[in-house]
Write a protein that holds these residues in place. Structure first.
Motif, PDB file in Angstrom:
ATOM      1  N   THR A 207       3.221   0.587  12.647  1.00 17.04           N
ATOM      2  CA  THR A 207       3.593   0.124  11.317  1.00 17.04           C
ATOM      3  C   THR A 207       4.276  -1.237  11.384  1.00 17.04           C
ATOM      4  O   THR A 207       3.999  -2.119  10.577  1.00 17.04           O
ATOM      5  CB  THR A 207       4.535   1.155  10.645  1.00 17.04           C
ATOM      6  OG1 THR A 207       3.854   2.391  10.598  1.00 17.04           O
ATOM      7  CG2 THR A 207       4.928   0.736   9.249  1.00 17.04           C
ATOM      8  N   SER A 231      -8.263   8.113   9.618  1.00 23.29           N
ATOM      9  CA  SER A 231      -7.672   6.948   8.938  1.00 23.29           C
ATOM     10  C   SER A 231      -7.684   5.704   9.819  1.00 23.29           C
ATOM     11  O   SER A 231      -7.308   4.625   9.361  1.00 23.29           O
ATOM     12  CB  SER A 231      -6.233   7.266   8.539  1.00 23.29           C
ATOM     13  OG  SER A 231      -5.456   7.520   9.694  1.00 23.29           O
TER      14      SER A 231
ATOM     15  N   VAL B 117       6.933   6.807   5.575  1.00 24.26           N
ATOM     16  CA  VAL B 117       6.241   6.781   4.277  1.00 24.26           C
ATOM     17  C   VAL B 117       4.958   5.966   4.409  1.00 24.26           C
ATOM     18  O   VAL B 117       3.890   6.365   3.942  1.00 24.26           O
ATOM     19  CB  VAL B 117       7.169   6.200   3.171  1.00 24.26           C
ATOM     20  CG1 VAL B 117       6.378   5.851   1.929  1.00 24.26           C
ATOM     21  CG2 VAL B 117       8.263   7.201   2.840  1.00 24.26           C
ATOM     22  N   ASP B 118       5.053   4.836   5.117  1.00 23.56           N
ATOM     23  CA  ASP B 118       3.863   4.004   5.291  1.00 23.56           C
ATOM     24  C   ASP B 118       2.811   4.726   6.143  1.00 23.56           C
ATOM     25  O   ASP B 118       1.648   4.813   5.762  1.00 23.56           O
ATOM     26  CB  ASP B 118       4.247   2.682   5.960  1.00 23.56           C
ATOM     27  CG  ASP B 118       3.065   1.748   6.068  1.00 23.56           C
ATOM     28  OD1 ASP B 118       2.745   1.107   5.065  1.00 23.56           O
ATOM     29  OD2 ASP B 118       2.428   1.711   7.140  1.00 23.56           O
ATOM     30  N   ILE B 121       2.040   8.674   4.581  1.00 20.36           N
ATOM     31  CA  ILE B 121       1.658   8.861   3.181  1.00 20.36           C
ATOM     32  C   ILE B 121       0.729   7.733   2.719  1.00 20.36           C
ATOM     33  O   ILE B 121      -0.418   7.991   2.341  1.00 20.36           O
ATOM     34  CB  ILE B 121       2.899   8.981   2.271  1.00 20.36           C
ATOM     35  CG1 ILE B 121       3.742  10.196   2.706  1.00 20.36           C
ATOM     36  CG2 ILE B 121       2.485   9.124   0.799  1.00 20.36           C
ATOM     37  CD1 ILE B 121       5.040  10.390   1.976  1.00 20.36           C
ATOM     38  N   ILE B 122       1.212   6.480   2.796  1.00 23.41           N
ATOM     39  CA  ILE B 122       0.403   5.386   2.228  1.00 23.41           C
ATOM     40  C   ILE B 122      -0.918   5.218   2.997  1.00 23.41           C
ATOM     41  O   ILE B 122      -1.993   5.179   2.393  1.00 23.41           O
ATOM     42  CB  ILE B 122       1.215   4.071   2.215  1.00 23.41           C
ATOM     43  CG1 ILE B 122       2.424   4.240   1.285  1.00 23.41           C
ATOM     44  CG2 ILE B 122       0.347   2.891   1.763  1.00 23.41           C
ATOM     45  CD1 ILE B 122       3.409   3.108   1.309  1.00 23.41           C
ATOM     46  N   GLN B 123      -0.834   5.145   4.324  1.00 27.10           N
ATOM     47  CA  GLN B 123      -2.069   4.947   5.105  1.00 27.10           C
ATOM     48  C   GLN B 123      -3.013   6.144   4.965  1.00 27.10           C
ATOM     49  O   GLN B 123      -4.233   5.986   4.955  1.00 27.10           O
ATOM     50  CB  GLN B 123      -1.739   4.727   6.590  1.00 27.10           C
ATOM     51  CG  GLN B 123      -0.926   3.481   6.872  1.00 27.10           C
ATOM     52  CD  GLN B 123      -1.583   2.214   6.368  1.00 27.10           C
ATOM     53  OE1 GLN B 123      -2.809   2.080   6.404  1.00 27.10           O
ATOM     54  NE2 GLN B 123      -0.787   1.292   5.840  1.00 27.10           N
ATOM     55  N   LEU B 125      -3.171   8.108   2.324  1.00 23.86           N
ATOM     56  CA  LEU B 125      -3.759   8.034   0.974  1.00 23.86           C
ATOM     57  C   LEU B 125      -4.914   7.040   0.961  1.00 23.86           C
ATOM     58  O   LEU B 125      -5.980   7.317   0.413  1.00 23.86           O
ATOM     59  CB  LEU B 125      -2.693   7.581  -0.034  1.00 23.86           C
ATOM     60  CG  LEU B 125      -1.908   8.679  -0.738  1.00 23.86           C
ATOM     61  CD1 LEU B 125      -0.829   8.060  -1.623  1.00 23.86           C
ATOM     62  CD2 LEU B 125      -2.844   9.536  -1.600  1.00 23.86           C
ATOM     63  N   LYS B 126      -4.679   5.885   1.592  1.00 21.40           N
ATOM     64  CA  LYS B 126      -5.729   4.857   1.644  1.00 21.40           C
ATOM     65  C   LYS B 126      -7.000   5.420   2.274  1.00 21.40           C
ATOM     66  O   LYS B 126      -8.107   5.153   1.817  1.00 21.40           O
ATOM     67  CB  LYS B 126      -5.241   3.683   2.506  1.00 21.40           C
ATOM     68  CG  LYS B 126      -4.448   2.632   1.768  1.00 21.40           C
ATOM     69  CD  LYS B 126      -4.246   1.474   2.740  1.00 21.40           C
ATOM     70  CE  LYS B 126      -3.309   0.441   2.213  1.00 21.40           C
ATOM     71  NZ  LYS B 126      -2.987  -0.563   3.253  1.00 21.40           N
TER      72      LYS B 126
END
Lengths: 301, 214, 222
Positions: A207, A231, B117-118, B121-123, B125-126
């Motif tokens: 990240t 992902s 969160v990044d 969750i965010i990645q 979701l993407k």
């Protein structure tokens, strides 16, 4: 209910209440015999394994491979062959390796793996270039705590996180250090873990610094990690001993194609016969258990 | 290969490892003093090993070496805060242990919030959202749609804020189907994992110790 | 002082740690680096005291009270002290021994030797026992009682068969189908569950920072 129904139901009932030590004995034999009398089967690499192999194989020459020993002795049977296979791959292709551990009990395993693989290559080496030398071709940074200090600090300056390596040598003095200063010089970090540490590598190192993360994991966790493969957060994944066997096969194919004289023992591949037999035995156990369950239930009704 | 020779310096350790392995396996028959001995030995050695590395690889290079050379003297009060962990065993002042815990816990929680969160969750979701790019390969596009529907159905199964009726009922049932397949996959792989651990020990016993396999 | 100050420290340190990620200013980043490398690391190192201290206290109490199997507690205590002395005085690199020699003739009792030949076999074998208990539990308890359980069982069978190389010869499409199960329906389920878990972790972290979750304070000293 007829007399024969009762007899049948009694048999299955007894079979269901069999002493569990008989089950243990069967498992012991089923795993042991194929190890002594293996049936040679060549594993075929699945996409998560071949993706990791190809990435490491084709990443730019100057980029180092970092291996994080995030497992402990309890899961070493599954995970240690992965470390060995990755080290062999890197050394066979002349790639620099940096090894570290986020678990104090991973240190001894990392040391064992490096000693074994370095000696495999050095036994066959005839020149300095062929040799694998500590501090020049690889570095064992060792361990530090807590893990986020390691994961975040390595993106800034590795020598600040590890001022001395595993052996107590100042890392600034090592010839390899100018080539691996931080994540910019590392192509991928492969976290080999029996816990959720690969996810921490993604959350902290990826990240913040965008570094690629590969994952070697116990089969217990592997199913949960497919979502991170999907992902793209994991570049590739080795799942359990099977994943290690597939990686060993890819490396063997590559070495054979290159005409390499290296003939290396493949412990994970050797285990596949036993793994096959054991899976079949467990399936048979479950089927017998279920037949017994339905027969005795019908008997009771 | 032959059985390991217990009269050689290496062989004796192979025998020690083999005897300890068998002591643990003896638990399969029933609990016994050999297993208990092995269990207690493990706890002792594991702690001794950890002490070694915490001392040689943390306290010496990061604390004692710089401070003894007159550098980084600000580490002394930090070490004193760290030493408050000892108060855990002194009932009258045991509350002082909260200070080092507060620093470690506060940093851990604060550092993890934005990053987790990044990453989780965010990645994620993407990756779940289906776009035109998902259909660059039509088969992958179909799988992406199934994943999207599966995620929605799975989440709806855990939606407890309203009664499960109407549209929510069939959707959450499809969620159960996905969850069961996922749990089945986990179980199948767990079997593989556990068997692998046993294979590893047998490779040692049959190979390194008895020399029956190479 | 006893409760409010630790809660305040958590809040301040936590906000700083989050801010260090969100504010890419060189001063913030360098303070963060010093905090991680010096403060956090030294404090984390001392946390070992909790683990070792608890183990020793547990076993000393067992011996004092002559609790069940108390003589075995001596094994733990003696092994702990001997291995710690070997490690602390014998050093880590066998080629650069410390003040205690760790080799007599060809016989080594270096900390790495103890690790490889005592710790590894013990830990690995304790976990290997799980293979047997799992097999026994599967035999006794894994029943296809309804549609959902049957589905779980079917997925498990496909995965178990698909994971081994022999299946590629006997039932060629099965390994790829097993991989599809992992990559598609399994991914969907695990991602759905994962969202819930991640939000739960996020909420718990926030509760710790804000002093709503106070379990870590423990009892006493209000």
């Amino acid at each position: 209910m007829t007399a024969s129904d009762k007899t049948r139901s009694g048999f299955w009932d007894r079979l269901q209440r069999i002493d569990r030590r008989w089950v243990f004995l069967v498992i012991w034999l089923v795993v042991m015999l194929p190890l002594i009398f293996p049936f040679g089967i060549k594993p075929k690499a699945m996409p998560p394994v071949s993706r990791l192999f190809s990435y490491i194989d084709t990443m730019p020459e100057e980029k180092a491979l970092a291996i994080s020993i995030d497992y402990t002795p309890d899961t070493q049977a599954e995970l240690h062959p992965m470390t060995i296979a990755l080290l062999r791959h890197a050394f066979a292709t002349g790639r620099r390796v940096g090894m570290l551990s986020t678990q104090v009990y991973g240190l001894g395993l990392g040391e064992e793996a490096l000693r074994q693989v370095a000696s495999e290559f050095n036994e066959k080496a005839t020149t300095h270039e062929d040799s694998v030398i500590n501090g020049e071709d690889y570095v064992f940074w060792g361990w530090s705590t807590p893990f986020l200090t390691v994961m975040l600090g390595m993106g800034e300056r590795i020598t600040n996180v590890f001022p001395v390596d595993y052996y107590g040598v100042t890392t600034e003095s090592l010839p390899i250090t100018p080539h691996i200063k931080n994540f910019n010089d590392i192509g991928i970090v492969v976290s080999i873990a029996g816990s959720s540490t690969p996810l921490s590598w993604v959350a902290y190192a990826q990240t913040q610094f965008g570094i690629r993360i590969g994952c070697g994991t116990t089969a217990v966790s592997a199913a949960d990690y497919y979502t991170y493969l999907n992902s793209g957060q994991f570049t590739g994944m080795l799942a359990g001993m099977r994943g290690a066997a597939e990686y060993e096969q890819l490396l063997a194919d590559k070495l054979a194609a290159a005409g390499s004289p290296l003939s290396l023992r493949r412990k994970a591949t050797e285990a596949m016969s036993s793994q096959t037999a054991a899976h079949l035995a467990i399936i048979v156990f479950i089927v017998i258990g279920n037949i017994g369950y339905f027969v005795t239930r019908r008997g009771k009704q | 290969m032959n059985i390991a020779n217990p009269l050689t310096p290496e062989g004796i350790w192979v025998w020690v490892a083999a005897i300890l392995t068998m002591a643990v396996f003896s638990f399969l028959y029933r609990e016994n003093p050999f297993y208990r001995f092995a269990e207690h030995l493990f706890v002792g050695i594991a702690n001794g090993y950890a002490i070694t590395f915490y001392w040689h690889r943390i306290l010496v290079p990061y604390l004692f070496s710089p401070v003894s050379q007159g550098q980084k003297l600000y580490l002394i009060p930090i070490a004193m805060i760290g030493a408050l962990y000892f108060t855990r065993f002194i009932p009258k002042v045991s509350w002082l242990v909260r200070f080092p815990i507060a620093i470690a816990l506060g940093y851990g929680a604060g550092a993890s919030i934005p990053r987790s969160v990044d990453a989780t969750i965010i990645q994620q979701l993407k990756a779940t959202i289906v776009t035109r790019a998902s259909f660059a390969d039509w088969q992958q596009g179909v799988w992406a749609v199934i994943i999207l529907l599966g995620v929605i159905c799975t989440i709806s199964y855990f939606f407890f804020s309203s009664e499960r009726k109407g549209l929510l009922k069939p959707i959450s049932y499809v969620g159960v189907v996905f969850i069961m397949v996922g749990f089945g996959a986990s179980f199948g792989y767990t079997v593989m994992a556990r068997i692998s651990l046993f294979i590893g020990r047998l490779q040692f016993l049959l190979g390194d110790w008895l020399g029956l396999i190479r | 002082m006893k409760r409010q100050l630790p809660l305040l420290i958590v809040l301040v340190v936590g906000i700083f740690a989050a801010a260090a990620f969100l504010i890419p200013h060189p001063i913030v980043r360098s303070v963060d680096e010093v905090f991680r490398n010096d403060v956090l690391r030294i404090i984390a190192a001392f946390s070992l005291v909790l683990g070792v201290g608890s183990i020793l206290r547990h076993h000393f109490i067992k011996i004092k009270r002559k609790a069940a199997h108390w003589p075995f507690s001596y094994i733990t205590i003696v092994a702990l002290f001997i291995s710690a002395i070997i490690g602390l005085l014998g050093g880590i690199d066998p080629n650069r021994p410390g003040i205690l020699p760790t080799q007599v003739g060809g016989f080594s009792f270096h900390i790495q030797t103890l690790f490889s030949n005592i710790m590894v076999p013990l830990a690995a074998t304790m976990f290997a026992l799980l293979a047997f208990f799992m097999a026994s539990a599967a035999y006794r308890a894994f029943r296809a009682r309804n549609f959902e359980a049957t589905l779980l069982l079917a997925a498990a069978f496909i995965l178990m068969l698909g994971a081994v190389p022999l299946t590629r010869i006997v039932i060629p499409p099965l390994p790829d189908f097993a991989e599809w199960i992992l990559a598609v329906p399994n991914t969907a389920a695990k991602r759905g569950i994962g969202f819930g878990v991640s939000l739960g972790i996020f909420a718990t972290s926030l509760k710790i920072l804000l002093g709503i979750e106070r379990g870590w304070l423990g009892g006493g000293g209000s």
